[in-house]
Write an enzyme that holds these catalytic residues in place. Structure first.
Site, PDB file in Angstrom:
ATOM      1  N   LYS A   1       2.120  49.672  24.092  1.00  0.00           N
ATOM      2  CA  LYS A   1       2.108  48.756  22.943  1.00  0.00           C
ATOM      3  C   LYS A   1       0.699  48.395  22.448  1.00  0.00           C
ATOM      4  CE  LYS A   1       6.522  46.349  23.201  1.00  0.00           C
ATOM      5  NZ  LYS A   1       7.162  45.041  23.261  1.00  0.00           N
TER       6      LYS A   1
ATOM      7  N   GLY B 296       2.688  36.701  27.684  1.00  0.00           N
ATOM      8  CA  GLY B 296       2.657  38.157  27.807  1.00  0.00           C
ATOM      9  C   GLY B 296       3.095  38.765  26.481  1.00  0.00           C
TER      10      GLY B 296
HETATM   11  P1  NAD Z   1       4.728  40.326  30.416  1.00  0.00           P
HETATM   12  O1  NAD Z   1       4.554  40.930  31.767  1.00  0.00           O
HETATM   13  O2  NAD Z   1       3.929  40.827  29.290  1.00  0.00           O
HETATM   14  O3  NAD Z   1       4.460  38.725  30.536  1.00  0.00           O
HETATM   15  C1  NAD Z   1       4.992  37.976  31.614  1.00  0.00           C
HETATM   16  C2  NAD Z   1       4.777  36.478  31.395  1.00  0.00           C
HETATM   17  O4  NAD Z   1       5.491  35.787  32.433  1.00  0.00           O
HETATM   18  C3  NAD Z   1       3.318  36.017  31.521  1.00  0.00           C
HETATM   19  O5  NAD Z   1       3.079  34.938  30.651  1.00  0.00           O
HETATM   20  C4  NAD Z   1       3.242  35.563  32.977  1.00  0.00           C
HETATM   21  O6  NAD Z   1       2.200  34.628  33.197  1.00  0.00           O
HETATM   22  C5  NAD Z   1       4.597  34.918  33.148  1.00  0.00           C
HETATM   23  N1  NAD Z   1       5.033  34.839  34.546  1.00  0.00           N
HETATM   24  C6  NAD Z   1       5.225  35.869  35.402  1.00  0.00           C
HETATM   25  N2  NAD Z   1       5.647  35.389  36.600  1.00  0.00           N
HETATM   26  C7  NAD Z   1       5.731  34.039  36.466  1.00  0.00           C
HETATM   27  C8  NAD Z   1       6.108  32.978  37.345  1.00  0.00           C
HETATM   28  N3  NAD Z   1       6.483  33.212  38.609  1.00  0.00           N
HETATM   29  N4  NAD Z   1       6.074  31.712  36.874  1.00  0.00           N
HETATM   30  C9  NAD Z   1       5.698  31.454  35.601  1.00  0.00           C
HETATM   31  N5  NAD Z   1       5.325  32.412  34.729  1.00  0.00           N
HETATM   32  C10 NAD Z   1       5.340  33.685  35.164  1.00  0.00           C
HETATM   33  O7  NAD Z   1       6.279  40.431  30.119  1.00  0.00           O
HETATM   34  P2  NAD Z   1       6.998  40.399  28.668  1.00  0.00           P
HETATM   35  O8  NAD Z   1       7.128  41.769  28.168  1.00  0.00           O
HETATM   36  O9  NAD Z   1       6.332  39.365  27.829  1.00  0.00           O
HETATM   37  O10 NAD Z   1       8.452  39.898  29.078  1.00  0.00           O
HETATM   38  C11 NAD Z   1       8.697  38.536  29.410  1.00  0.00           C
HETATM   39  C12 NAD Z   1      10.177  38.241  29.328  1.00  0.00           C
HETATM   40  O11 NAD Z   1      10.629  38.378  27.996  1.00  0.00           O
HETATM   41  C13 NAD Z   1      11.019  39.182  30.160  1.00  0.00           C
HETATM   42  O12 NAD Z   1      11.980  38.425  30.822  1.00  0.00           O
HETATM   43  C14 NAD Z   1      11.663  40.107  29.157  1.00  0.00           C
HETATM   44  O13 NAD Z   1      12.950  40.507  29.548  1.00  0.00           O
HETATM   45  C15 NAD Z   1      11.762  39.222  27.943  1.00  0.00           C
HETATM   46  N6  NAD Z   1      11.735  39.969  26.677  1.00  0.00           N
HETATM   47  C16 NAD Z   1      12.801  39.839  25.848  1.00  0.00           C
HETATM   48  C17 NAD Z   1      12.816  40.488  24.620  1.00  0.00           C
HETATM   49  C18 NAD Z   1      13.997  40.323  23.720  1.00  0.00           C
HETATM   50  O14 NAD Z   1      14.080  41.008  22.706  1.00  0.00           O
HETATM   51  N7  NAD Z   1      14.898  39.421  24.025  1.00  0.00           N
HETATM   52  C19 NAD Z   1      11.734  41.283  24.228  1.00  0.00           C
HETATM   53  C20 NAD Z   1      10.650  41.409  25.105  1.00  0.00           C
HETATM   54  C21 NAD Z   1      10.677  40.740  26.334  1.00  0.00           C
END
Ligand code: NAD
Length: 291
Positions: free
Chosen positions: A76, A138
């Site tokens: 990305k 994230g």
């Molecule tokens: P990422 O790895 O880019 O970001 C992860 C985030 O979670 C960071 O801010 C990190 O600090 C935080 N984090 C991780 N472990 C943690 C903990 N134990 N306590 C508190 N914060 C914690 O991941 P992403 O791609 O941003 O995905 C994040 C979530 O969003 C996932 O659950 C994913 O399924 C969901 N998501 C949903 C959609 C959708 O269309 N619904 C799209 C993308 C991502």
């Protein structure tokens, strides 16, 4: 509905999904069923593309005159220098999940944030002019934060833990304050009193962290139902499981509007579909088909 064998011919236009791993994705099913429903002569295929194969895969969009592609992890951010243009929101987010090919000119977009905002609209909810408290910075958290600020959310409290995403949270706050009318502030999830206060003050609490999803499916950042008001929105971007621990706490609190990330996932796809085809995805039909 037009069957695939009747639909695919010498004129069929290809759209890709470039990521690794990617075989688990629901996007091919979503888009191909939408093309079939509307009788559009496109086909959507997933390709296993990592950072090493990304430059030649992107070049192939031009070579094969594909209409575009979705881009997912780990590509990305890496894809940005390979494109000709960036949509302003994608530039602010610093990531691209959709590419549109206009006669060899590739433009990068991000549709996760617009998908989030549209999924609220679908429920008749409007958070413009209001306050959002957001956990996570994230990929999902950044897209949600930037789009909500661009669309007119008035105030945003962004929370993160002190991990490798903390600097990203800081960057999101700075860019929102610099480039939008939204007033953003940075907070630590570890400060529970502050976290509780900022959630209680907000019209919407959105969790865009990986907490609630495997391997953290039994966890939630908010365990006390008293942190929520009945008249607020609680939104978890996680969609597997369908009902997360956070949603259970919100339901215990009697919160009226509790959502998982399915609507957001569907609407980010619909936004990309519109960019490629100019047509609206039959979202209700696809929702019934997939979920
Ligand atoms: P990422 O790895 O880019 O970001 C992860 C985030 O979670 C960071 O801010 C990190 O600090 C935080 N984090 C991780 N472990 C943690 C903990 N134990 N306590 C508190 N914060 C914690 O991941 P992403 O791609 O941003 O995905 C994040 C979530 O969003 C996932 O659950 C994913 O399924 C969901 N998501 C949903 C959609 C959708 O269309 N619904 C799209 C993308 C991502």
């Amino acid at each position: 509905m037009i069957e695939m064998t009747e639909r695919i011919d010498g004129h069929t236009i290809l759209i890709g999904l470039m990521a690794y791993p990617i075989r688990h994705s629901m996007s091919p099913t979503m888009h191909n069923n939408a093309f079939a429903k509307l009788g559009l002569n496109y086909a959507y295929l997933a390709f296993e593309v990592d950072n090493d194969s990304l430059p030649s895969a992107i070049q192939s969009i031009r070579t094969l005159d594909m209409r575009g592609s979705n881009i997912s992890m780990p590509n990305k951010q890496k894809v940005i220098p390979l494109l000709d243009k960036l949509d302003p929101a994608a530039e602010m987010v610093g990531a691209v999940n959709t590419i549109v090919n206009d006669h060899g000119t590739l433009t990068g977009y991000t549709t996760d944030g617009t998908g989030f905002m549209q999924s609220l609209k679908d429920e008749g909810l409007d958070i413009r002019g209001q306050k959002m408290t957001l956990a996570g910075a994230g990929g999902a958290g950044t897209a949600v934060a930037i789009q909500a600020a661009l669309d007119g959310v008035k105030e945003m409290s962004i929370f993160n833990i002190h991990d490798e995403f903390w600097d990203n949270a800081k960057r999101n706050v700075d860019i929102i304050n610099e480039k939008t009318d939204c007033k953003a502030t940075l907070h630590s999830i570890e400060d529970k009193d502050d976290f509780k206060k900022e959630i209680q003050d907000a019209a919407i609490y959105c969790d865009a962290t990986g907490v609630g999803m495997k391997p953290l499916e039994n966890e939630t950042l908010v365990t006390d139902p008293n942190w929520f008001r009945k008249d607020m929105i609680v939104f978890d971007t996680v969609y597997a499981p369908r009902t997360t621990k956070l949603m259970q706490v919100a339901e215990q609190a009697g919160v009226e509007h509790v959502f998982n990330g399915l609507g957001m996932m569907l609407e980010q796809g619909a936004e990309a579909f519109k960019l490629w085809t100019g047509e609206s995805m039959p979202v209700d039909y696809i929702r019934d088909l997939l979920f």
